[in-house]
Design an enzyme around this catalytic site. Structure first.
Site, mmCIF file in Angstrom:
data_model
loop_
_atom_site.group_PDB
_atom_site.id
_atom_site.type_symbol
_atom_site.label_atom_id
_atom_site.label_comp_id
_atom_site.label_asym_id
_atom_site.label_seq_id
_atom_site.Cartn_x
_atom_site.Cartn_y
_atom_site.Cartn_z
ATOM 1 N N CYS A 53 3.061 14.552 -1.566
ATOM 2 C CA CYS A 53 3.447 15.032 -2.902
ATOM 3 C C CYS A 53 4.056 13.905 -3.754
ATOM 4 O O CYS A 53 4.067 13.992 -4.972
ATOM 5 C CB CYS A 53 4.401 16.212 -2.789
ATOM 6 S SG CYS A 53 5.772 15.889 -1.701
ATOM 7 N N HIS A 100 4.377 -3.550 1.789
ATOM 8 C CA HIS A 100 4.486 -2.233 1.173
ATOM 9 C C HIS A 100 4.283 -1.116 2.210
ATOM 10 O O HIS A 100 5.044 -0.155 2.243
ATOM 11 C CB HIS A 100 3.463 -2.081 0.033
ATOM 12 C CG HIS A 100 3.549 -0.764 -0.651
ATOM 13 N ND1 HIS A 100 4.526 -0.478 -1.585
ATOM 14 C CD2 HIS A 100 2.829 0.376 -0.503
ATOM 15 C CE1 HIS A 100 4.387 0.769 -1.985
ATOM 16 N NE2 HIS A 100 3.355 1.315 -1.345
#
Lengths: 424, 276
Positions: A53, A100
């Site tokens: 989400c 990342h």
């Protein structure tokens, strides 16, 4: 090899919830999701999709203009144009992409710093990519390293310690008072989202029973059914309080519904067994001087917010330590990846020399009259020693390569010794 | 020099080492150090048990005692302390109780150097029961003291609504600490009562009078406070801060009775702490 790793994505920082919904890469995209490598105008050898989400990210290993190709196919899969998606995305390449992924796995890039769900989501994404057959040696190595980095961060720092939501903070406090929650009971007075959340977490922590009291009996029934609890008439509240150890209160009463003198009487009935009051109501339901009673602990909404704020600040402080761990692991990963790149060249070079030596040995043996076993062995030893000495300098040339000139050196050695058989 | 002559030295240093490793474990916030610390303390306790067997086996009533009672006291304390820490799975309890064990040995060194045999009139089962019950009771009081201290720290942190330190986060829950305190009082008080009853009876049989010794008066004060704590817990269901505070005070007065009374007042309990 590291330069072949790309990461492209959008997250809660770069895109609002509507955009994230629009470009989510979930099950609704069907099988086409895993066919991305076939359709893009670049060579993609490995791919992983993480869609939650708060973020949608694609990690890919390949060559060509991967970001542009990925962006186009991604937008197309979501029934949009590339131009609609591009402004919200970020792209990382090489070590930046690895960093990342490790940062995301360690929950250092999450909206709630240190939250544990992202690691599970990344593992699930990896499992799906594996099942779809889109992972390969580089992504396998990178993801395993990301998981071990996340574990290291959790063990060596407190970035995931302490509650950062009001309901969890209340449960943590209850545990500091009662320890094992199984023998204890709680009462929910009034209703409200936060109070219900606190009750849910308390029940998850092992609470034995939940009583629900509400001015509206229907609402009390509803909640009691949902939490498998028992309803209490609002007028019987004081009488039933002696049975419960934890009280979560959130009524809309303008005046406190429980005062120190009420609690004092209840404590006598309970033979001083401790009580924990969580007052989420504004205005407060429980008079603040209740906290001065022995064996009674009272936290109101501001107290809980303060606990959460300080825990968050603590997590932020720990995040620096966690980032240092991530840096360390990115460096280790780069070294391992370079080793992975170097190894085939080293093996090919040694094999090449050994093959030449074997050919020359056979030619020589054919020319000579039959030789005895010891002469044969002596010739073989001499040739192996020669191979070892000749290959020493080129191997050192490869092994001493720096990160920036490694690929160049490997190419040079492959070309000089014709390891790829490009010219005869 | 045989092993048994070195054993007292080894035991006290092993206890001290266990305590140091445990403290380091808490300072570093690492379980890796706490587990070995508990291991060292258990090993020290086993060596200590062996030492006591050896000392009692070779003890002659006519010979000087050579500090064996201090070793017995420390052993009682270690057995209760380790038992409590194991039952409630708490290194924090061990952290408070364990340093008192080597400290008892250290206090014994300070308390006197004269050789004092057990008065022959006091030899016998009554005296043995007196000593053993009181020492075990002191062990229980030490556990109650440890749990009490930790309770006060934990309670203050929760009541004040301050963010807990790493140490406070690792403390057992208030209910657990109160349960330790209650168990220690429930076992410790009957033992203490039996201990002083045995003592008074033995004293009366030996000298024909009681309450002639300052230590006996101090013991009566301790018994009174202990009785109050026991009664409050049983009859009124007292819990939490007040019983914790009272247990701490009783322990401190017991410590005073064991050290200062023996050092500075004339008492026929001197053989407890004297050594050669």
């Amino acid at each position: 090899m590291e330069e072949r790793i790309y990461l492209m994505g959008l997250n809660y920082r770069t895109a609002g919830v509507e955009v994230r919904e629009r470009f989510a890469l979930g099950a609704h995209c069907g099988k086409g999701l895993w066919d991305i490598p076939k359709h893009v105008e670049a060579r993609i050898d490995e791919m992983l999709i993480l869609s939650t989400c708060n973020r949608v990210e694609i990690a890919a290993v390949g060559e060509g203009d991967i970001p542009s190709a990925l962006c186009g196919t991604w937008a197309q899969l979501c029934g949009r144009k590339k131009e609609d998606l591009a402004p919200f995305t970020y792209t990382y390449k090489g070590a930046e992409a690895v960093r990342h992924v490790f940062t995301v796995a360690a929950s250092l890039d999450s909206m709630v710093l240190g939250e544990p769900q992202i690691l599970g989501q990344l593992k699930e994404a990896y499992r799906k990519a594996s099942d779809a057959g889109t992972t390969g040696p580089i992504l396998n190595m990178m993801l395993h390293k990301a998981f071990s980095t996340a574990k290291r961060v959790r063990t060596e720092t407190q970035v995931a310690a302490s509650a950062v939501s009001i309901s969890y903070a209340a449960v943590e406090l209850a545990k500091r008072i009662f320890g094992d929650m199984h023998p204890y009971q709680a009462m929910l007075i009034g209703a409200g989202e936060m109070a219900e959340l606190a009750a849910t977490h308390l029940l998850q922590a092992g609470l034995s029973r939940l009583l629900v009291a509400n001015r509206t009996p229907q609402r009390a029934e509803e909640l009691a059914t949902r939490f498998k609890g028992e309803t209490v008439r609002f007028d019987d509240l004081a009488a039933r309080l002696a049975d419960v150890d934890i009280v979560v209160s959130s009524t809309g009463s303008p005046e406190p519904i429980l005062r120190a003198e009420d609690i004092r009487t209840i404590l006598k009935q309970r033979r001083n067994r401790p009580m924990f009051f969580i007052d989420i109501a504004v205005p407060r339901d429980i008079a603040p001087d209740v906290n001065n009673l022995d064996n009674v602990y009272l936290y109101d909404i501001d107290d809980l917010k303060e606990v959460v704020e300080e825990n968050l600040a603590h997590r932020r402080g720990e995040a620096d330590k966690a980032r240092a761990i991530v840096e360390d692991e990115v460096l280790h990963f780069s070294r391992r990846l370079h080793g992975l790149q170097l190894q085939p060249a080293v093996v090919a070079l040694i094999r090449h020399f050994e093959q030449l030596a074997d050919e020359e040995l056979n030619k020589t043996l054919k020319r000579l009259a039959p030789v005895d076993e010891s002469t044969h062995q002596a010739l073989e030893i001499m040739l192996r020693s020669l191979v070892h000495k000749i290959s020493h300098d080129p191997l050192m040339f490869l092994r001493n390569a720096e990160e920036h000139n490694e690929i160049e050196r490997i190419r040079l050695i492959r070309r000089i010794f014709n390891l790829d058989g490009d010219f005869v | 020099m045989d092993l048994f002559s070195l054993l007292p030295f080894i035991v006290v240093h092993l206890y001290a080492l266990g305590v140091i490793v445990l403290v380091l474990g808490f300072l570093a916030g690492r379980d890796r150090l706490r587990r070995p610390a508990a291991g060292i303390l258990i090993f020290s306790f086993l060596a200590h048990t062996l030492l006591l067997f050896h000392e009692f086996a070779g003890m002659d009533a006519d010979e000087p005692v050579r500090g064996v009672f201090i070793q017995l006291l420390a052993w009682c304390l270690a057995s209760v302390g380790l038992g409590v820490a194991w039952k409630w799975r708490s290194y924090a309890l061990l952290l408070v109780v364990a340093p008192i064990i080597p400290a008892i040995f250290f206090l014994a060194r300070l308390s006197g150097t004269a050789v004092m045999p057990i008065p022959p009139a006091l030899a016998g089962l009554l005296s043995a029961g007196h000593i053993f019950c009181l020492f075990l009771s002191f062990g229980c009081l030490t556990a109650a003291f440890g749990a009490g201290i930790l309770f006060l720290i934990q309670e203050k942190s929760i009541k004040s609504k301050a963010v807990p330190s790493d140490f406070q986060k690792e403390l057992p829950a208030l209910n657990v600490l109160d349960a330790v305190n209650a168990a220690a009082v429930h076992v410790g008080f009957p033992l203490f009562t039996l201990g002083i009853l045995f003592g008074f009876t033995a004293g009366r049989l030996a000298w024909g009078h009681t309450l002639a010794d300052p230590k006996e008066w101090v013991s009566l004060v301790i018994w009174g406070m202990f009785a109050r704590l026991y009664h409050q817990r049983l009859a009124h269901g007292a819990r939490g801060r007040k019983p914790a505070l009272l247990a701490i005070w009783i322990f401190l007065i017991c410590l005073f009775s064991l050290t200062a009374v023996n050092m500075f007042l004339s008492t026929h309990h001197g053989f407890f702490t004297t050594r050669q």
